[in-house]
Scaffold this motif. Structure first.
Motif, PDB file in Angstrom:
ATOM      1  N   ILE A  63       8.411  -5.896  -6.807  1.00 37.21           N
ATOM      2  CA  ILE A  63       6.997  -5.876  -7.186  1.00 37.21           C
ATOM      3  C   ILE A  63       6.152  -5.224  -6.096  1.00 37.21           C
ATOM      4  CG2 ILE A  63       4.985  -7.347  -7.593  1.00 37.21           C
ATOM      5  CD1 ILE A  63       6.867  -9.275  -9.075  1.00 37.21           C
ATOM      6  N   ILE A  64       6.373  -5.600  -4.843  1.00 34.90           N
ATOM      7  CA  ILE A  64       5.604  -5.033  -3.733  1.00 34.90           C
ATOM      8  C   ILE A  64       5.850  -3.538  -3.614  1.00 34.90           C
ATOM      9  CG2 ILE A  64       5.334  -5.019  -1.215  1.00 34.90           C
ATOM     10  CD1 ILE A  64       3.929  -7.335  -2.582  1.00 34.90           C
ATOM     11  N   LEU A  65       7.117  -3.105  -3.720  1.00 31.62           N
ATOM     12  CA  LEU A  65       7.425  -1.676  -3.625  1.00 31.62           C
ATOM     13  C   LEU A  65       6.821  -0.885  -4.778  1.00 31.62           C
ATOM     14  CD1 LEU A  65      11.104  -1.726  -2.332  1.00 31.62           C
ATOM     15  CD2 LEU A  65       9.029  -1.156  -1.068  1.00 31.62           C
ATOM     16  N   SER A  66       6.812  -1.461  -5.972  1.00 30.10           N
ATOM     17  CA  SER A  66       6.207  -0.754  -7.101  1.00 30.10           C
ATOM     18  C   SER A  66       4.688  -0.649  -6.945  1.00 30.10           C
ATOM     19  CB  SER A  66       6.568  -1.434  -8.425  1.00 30.10           C
ATOM     20  OG  SER A  66       6.038  -2.738  -8.465  1.00 30.10           O
ATOM     21  N   ILE A  67       4.054  -1.671  -6.407  1.00 27.24           N
ATOM     22  CA  ILE A  67       2.614  -1.611  -6.160  1.00 27.24           C
ATOM     23  C   ILE A  67       2.306  -0.549  -5.111  1.00 27.24           C
ATOM     24  CG2 ILE A  67       0.664  -2.877  -5.158  1.00 27.24           C
ATOM     25  CD1 ILE A  67       1.763  -5.388  -6.552  1.00 27.24           C
ATOM     26  N   ILE A  68       3.085  -0.529  -4.022  1.00 20.48           N
ATOM     27  CA  ILE A  68       2.864   0.467  -2.977  1.00 20.48           C
ATOM     28  C   ILE A  68       3.086   1.872  -3.521  1.00 20.48           C
ATOM     29  CG2 ILE A  68       3.784   1.367  -0.788  1.00 20.48           C
ATOM     30  CD1 ILE A  68       4.259  -1.571   0.020  1.00 20.48           C
ATOM     31  N   GLY A  69       4.141   2.070  -4.306  1.00 21.61           N
ATOM     32  CA  GLY A  69       4.410   3.377  -4.894  1.00 21.61           C
ATOM     33  C   GLY A  69       3.310   3.831  -5.834  1.00 21.61           C
ATOM     34  N   THR A  70       2.804   2.923  -6.646  1.00 19.06           N
ATOM     35  CA  THR A  70       1.734   3.252  -7.575  1.00 19.06           C
ATOM     36  C   THR A  70       0.456   3.630  -6.834  1.00 19.06           C
ATOM     37  OG1 THR A  70       2.671   1.713  -9.195  1.00 19.06           O
ATOM     38  CG2 THR A  70       0.390   2.395  -9.530  1.00 19.06           C
ATOM     39  N   VAL A  71       0.095   2.858  -5.836  1.00 18.74           N
ATOM     40  CA  VAL A  71      -1.102   3.161  -5.053  1.00 18.74           C
ATOM     41  C   VAL A  71      -0.942   4.496  -4.338  1.00 18.74           C
ATOM     42  CG1 VAL A  71      -2.481   2.420  -3.068  1.00 18.74           C
ATOM     43  CG2 VAL A  71      -1.808   0.766  -4.794  1.00 18.74           C
ATOM     44  N   TYR A  72       0.255   4.770  -3.818  1.00 17.96           N
ATOM     45  CA  TYR A  72       0.518   6.039  -3.138  1.00 17.96           C
ATOM     46  C   TYR A  72       0.341   7.221  -4.091  1.00 17.96           C
ATOM     47  CZ  TYR A  72       3.095   9.710  -0.727  1.00 17.96           C
ATOM     48  OH  TYR A  72       3.455  10.889  -0.146  1.00 17.96           O
ATOM     49  N   LYS A  73       0.878   7.107  -5.292  1.00 15.31           N
ATOM     50  CA  LYS A  73       0.751   8.193  -6.263  1.00 15.31           C
ATOM     51  C   LYS A  73      -0.700   8.380  -6.699  1.00 15.31           C
ATOM     52  CE  LYS A  73       5.385   8.213  -8.114  1.00 15.31           C
ATOM     53  NZ  LYS A  73       6.217   8.172  -9.312  1.00 15.31           N
ATOM     54  N   ILE A  74      -1.417   7.301  -6.891  1.00 14.32           N
ATOM     55  CA  ILE A  74      -2.823   7.401  -7.294  1.00 14.32           C
ATOM     56  C   ILE A  74      -3.643   8.082  -6.203  1.00 14.32           C
ATOM     57  CG2 ILE A  74      -4.913   6.030  -7.713  1.00 14.32           C
ATOM     58  CD1 ILE A  74      -3.117   4.025  -9.195  1.00 14.32           C
ATOM     59  N   ILE A  75      -3.436   7.705  -4.967  1.00 11.37           N
ATOM     60  CA  ILE A  75      -4.189   8.322  -3.861  1.00 11.37           C
ATOM     61  C   ILE A  75      -3.822   9.791  -3.720  1.00 11.37           C
ATOM     62  CG2 ILE A  75      -4.488   8.305  -1.347  1.00 11.37           C
ATOM     63  CD1 ILE A  75      -4.373   5.262  -1.484  1.00 11.37           C
ATOM     64  N   ASN A  76      -2.533  10.127  -3.894  1.00 11.43           N
ATOM     65  CA  ASN A  76      -2.132  11.527  -3.850  1.00 11.43           C
ATOM     66  C   ASN A  76      -2.827  12.343  -4.934  1.00 11.43           C
ATOM     67  OD1 ASN A  76      -0.577  11.836  -1.626  1.00 11.43           O
ATOM     68  ND2 ASN A  76       1.367  11.609  -2.671  1.00 11.43           N
ATOM     69  N   LYS A  77      -2.881  11.827  -6.143  1.00 11.31           N
ATOM     70  CA  LYS A  77      -3.523  12.543  -7.246  1.00 11.31           C
ATOM     71  C   LYS A  77      -5.037  12.638  -7.036  1.00 11.31           C
ATOM     72  CE  LYS A  77       0.093  13.204  -9.799  1.00 11.31           C
ATOM     73  NZ  LYS A  77       0.606  14.506 -10.164  1.00 11.31           N
ATOM     74  N   MET A  78      -5.635  11.609  -6.484  1.00 10.18           N
ATOM     75  CA  MET A  78      -7.076  11.625  -6.267  1.00 10.18           C
ATOM     76  C   MET A  78      -7.492  12.618  -5.192  1.00 10.18           C
ATOM     77  SD  MET A  78      -8.024   7.584  -6.507  1.00 10.18           S
ATOM     78  CE  MET A  78      -9.690   7.815  -5.982  1.00 10.18           C
ATOM     79  N   THR A  79      -6.679  12.712  -4.127  1.00  6.72           N
ATOM     80  CA  THR A  79      -7.038  13.586  -3.022  1.00  6.72           C
ATOM     81  C   THR A  79      -6.480  14.986  -3.154  1.00  6.72           C
ATOM     82  OG1 THR A  79      -5.144  12.835  -1.725  1.00  6.72           O
ATOM     83  CG2 THR A  79      -7.229  11.677  -1.392  1.00  6.72           C
TER      84      THR A  79
END
Length: 65
Positions: free
Chosen positions: A46-62
């Motif tokens: 769960i923690i790794l999936s949350i970190i991965g999701t946040v990482y992908k969202i920030i990459n797409k946003m920036t």
């Protein structure tokens, strides 16, 4: 005026105590849950999936790739 400086010198120790108390109170139930091996695996996934999701969202946003 000397009371002000005495209190000001005590503030960092108070602040560290507040932060430690907050984290210990917050994470104590999590540590109790992690005594079971099956729960450790689920929690890690769960923690790794949350970190991965946040990482992908920030990459797409920036736009950084």
């Amino acid at each position: 005026m000397s009371n002000f400086w005495v209190n000001l010198y005590k503030f960092p120790r108070f602040l560290i105590g507040v932060f430690l108390g907050f984290f210990l109170t917050t994470f104590q139930p999590v540590f109790k849950l992690l005594k079971n091996r099956k729960r450790i695996i689920i929690f890690t996934v769960i923690i790794l999936s949350i970190i991965g999701t946040v990482y992908k969202i920030i990459n797409k946003m920036t736009g950084i790739e």
